[in-house]
Design an enzyme around this catalytic site. Structure first.
Site, mmCIF file in Angstrom:
data_model
loop_
_atom_site.group_PDB
_atom_site.id
_atom_site.type_symbol
_atom_site.label_atom_id
_atom_site.label_comp_id
_atom_site.label_asym_id
_atom_site.label_seq_id
_atom_site.Cartn_x
_atom_site.Cartn_y
_atom_site.Cartn_z
ATOM 1 C CB CYS A 15 -0.919 0.000 1.226
ATOM 2 S SG CYS A 15 -2.276 1.198 1.120
ATOM 3 C CE1 TYR A 21 -8.396 2.882 8.686
ATOM 4 C CE2 TYR A 21 -8.714 4.779 10.129
ATOM 5 C CZ TYR A 21 -8.812 4.185 8.884
ATOM 6 O OH TYR A 21 -9.316 4.900 7.822
ATOM 7 N N GLY A 66 -4.446 -4.246 1.133
ATOM 8 C CA GLY A 66 -3.565 -3.356 0.419
ATOM 9 C C GLY A 66 -4.249 -2.426 -0.586
ATOM 10 C CB SER A 122 -10.617 4.471 1.602
ATOM 11 O OG SER A 122 -10.831 3.089 1.407
ATOM 12 N NE ARG A 134 -7.954 6.373 4.162
ATOM 13 C CZ ARG A 134 -7.994 5.038 4.038
ATOM 14 N NH1 ARG A 134 -8.383 4.290 5.054
ATOM 15 N NH2 ARG A 134 -7.643 4.465 2.901
ATOM 16 C CG ASP A 277 -10.111 -8.618 3.552
ATOM 17 O OD1 ASP A 277 -8.977 -9.046 3.257
ATOM 18 O OD2 ASP A 277 -10.411 -7.411 3.477
ATOM 19 C CB CYS A 326 -28.509 -8.068 15.668
ATOM 20 S SG CYS A 326 -26.836 -8.339 16.273
ATOM 21 C CB CYS A 348 -23.845 -7.182 22.074
ATOM 22 S SG CYS A 348 -25.498 -7.687 22.615
#
Length: 379
Positions: A15, A21, A66, A122, A134, A277, A326, A348
């Site tokens: 990337c 994060y 990536g 993004s 970012r 993923d 949910c 939750c």
């Protein structure tokens, strides 16, 4: 008539942004090989050929990382040509790509438009929020470059939506972020809660999202969306759209609402395949596209174990009045799995607070939409 969906990493986890994060960078640090480099032409050929030999109805290729555009535009042009070459059953082929936008220029935008790619871009909101997490490799914010990518995609009429990672700060600033997106014409939105690193205590990172923050975020975002939708102003928010669809009897397209995991066929750059993923880890490797085919990969013992373990419910779920919507949430938010069972989803309390607050109005929207569709109208 079989269909198939794949998530493909042409540049592995490589990337050109260093998001604080990034869950995939964390996964890379928790497996034997950090990066599998760039996907070869031989690998993408085998991948597409085997996919379209199996799929006779629909075949979906989602490119991600990536940063997938690091593999270069020529790779994607080749992939589209291979799809046409190997589509022996006349399956409906769909392509999507998730990108940080830094390499998007006129050539990329024209390609996406001409080949009907759905682009996920993004963008975490306003400049101060986005640039907090970012950053590029030099530590500089990427906001202006992502906004430029959105402008280029818009100019070329490429279909795209916005993907926003929800951190604690994002949750606190959602009204400002939503209004910014609305003013900017960024009307197709998806929000995903930030993940903490594997093995790390939840809520301990500077960017962490707590259940209390997420619950308040969902309620505030819903109020903003509800105000616009009921006033006839179109805004698409994936989570809310899925919930309304479920109330109308439709299956959710978001895997976190399905009640169990499926094998998503995540293909790393070397051709190795994983079920999800969030689980591209050595212990969950199912095989490779070079040596295995479809549907054999999803029928392997590891794949079946992955699906089976996701079906376990926490005791609190069994009598919950909101479980029908949910459905327990994403498996990753229920880790660690304990004794073959599942602990309660970390978020939750967020979902319970949100559904208690919003469910009557979600039902209202579903009733109006259902009636308008029966009458041939639109909401």
């Amino acid at each position: 008539m079989p269909s198939l969906s794949l998530l493909i990493k042409p540049a592995s986890g490589g990337c050109n942004v260093r998001c604080r994060y990034c869950f995939y960078a964390d996964e890379q640090q928790n497996r034997g090989i950090y990066s599998y480099g760039l996907m070869s032409e031989e690998t993408v050929d085998a991948l597409i050929q085997k996919s379209l030999s199996f799929a006779t109805q629909n075949c979906s290729f989602g490119f991600q990382g990536g940063e997938p555009t690091l593999r270069g535009l020529e790779f994607f042009q080749k992939a589209v040509a291979l799809q046409k070459k190997y589509n022996i059953h006349g399956a409906q082929v769909a392509n999507a790509i998730q990108t940080n936008g830094l390499l998007i220029d006129e050539s990329w935008a024209r390609f996406f438009h001409d080949n009907h790619f759905l682009v996920g871009l993004s963008l975490d909101g306003t400049k101060d929020i986005h640039d907090e997490n970012r950053l590029d490799p030099e530590g500089k914010g990427t906001y202006s470059r992502v906004l430029r990518a959105a402008q280029i995609l818009t100019a070329h009429q490429a279909d795209f939506n916005i993907l926003t990672v929800v951190t604690g700060k994002t949750a606190h600033s959602i009204t400002k972020i939503y209004n910014f997106f609305r003013r900017s014409g960024l009307l197709y939105q998806q929000y995903i809660p930030c993940l903490d690193p594997l093995e790390a205590p939840r809520g301990a990172s500077p960017y962490s999202l707590t259940p209390a923050q997420y619950g308040k975020f969902l309620k505030t975002l819903f109020d903003l969306w509800y105000r616009d939708v009921t006033a006839g102003n179109f805004i698409y928010i994936r989570y809310f759209e899925n919930l309304v669809g479920m109330l109308l009897g439709r299956p959710p397209e978001s895997c976190g609402l399905s009640g169990q995991c499926t094998v998503q066929h995540v293909v790393e750059a070397d051709g190795s395949v994983y079920p999800c993923d969030f689980y591209c880890l050595d212990q969950w490797k199912l095989g490779t596209v070079q040596e295995d085919g479809f549907p054999a990969l999803s029928q392997k013992e590891k794949a079946l174990a992955f699906i089976s373990s996701s079906k376990s419910l926490a005791d609190a779920c069994r009598d919950c009045p909101y479980f029908f919507l949910c459905r327990g949430g994403c498996r990753r938010d229920k880790e660690p799995l304990q004794g073959g069972g599942t602990q309660e989803n970390y978020f939750c309390p967020s979902y319970k607070a949100f559904f208690a607050y919003a469910l009557p109005r979600l039902r209202e929207i579903a009733r109006v939409l259902g009636a308008s569709q029966r009458g041939g109208g639109l909401l």
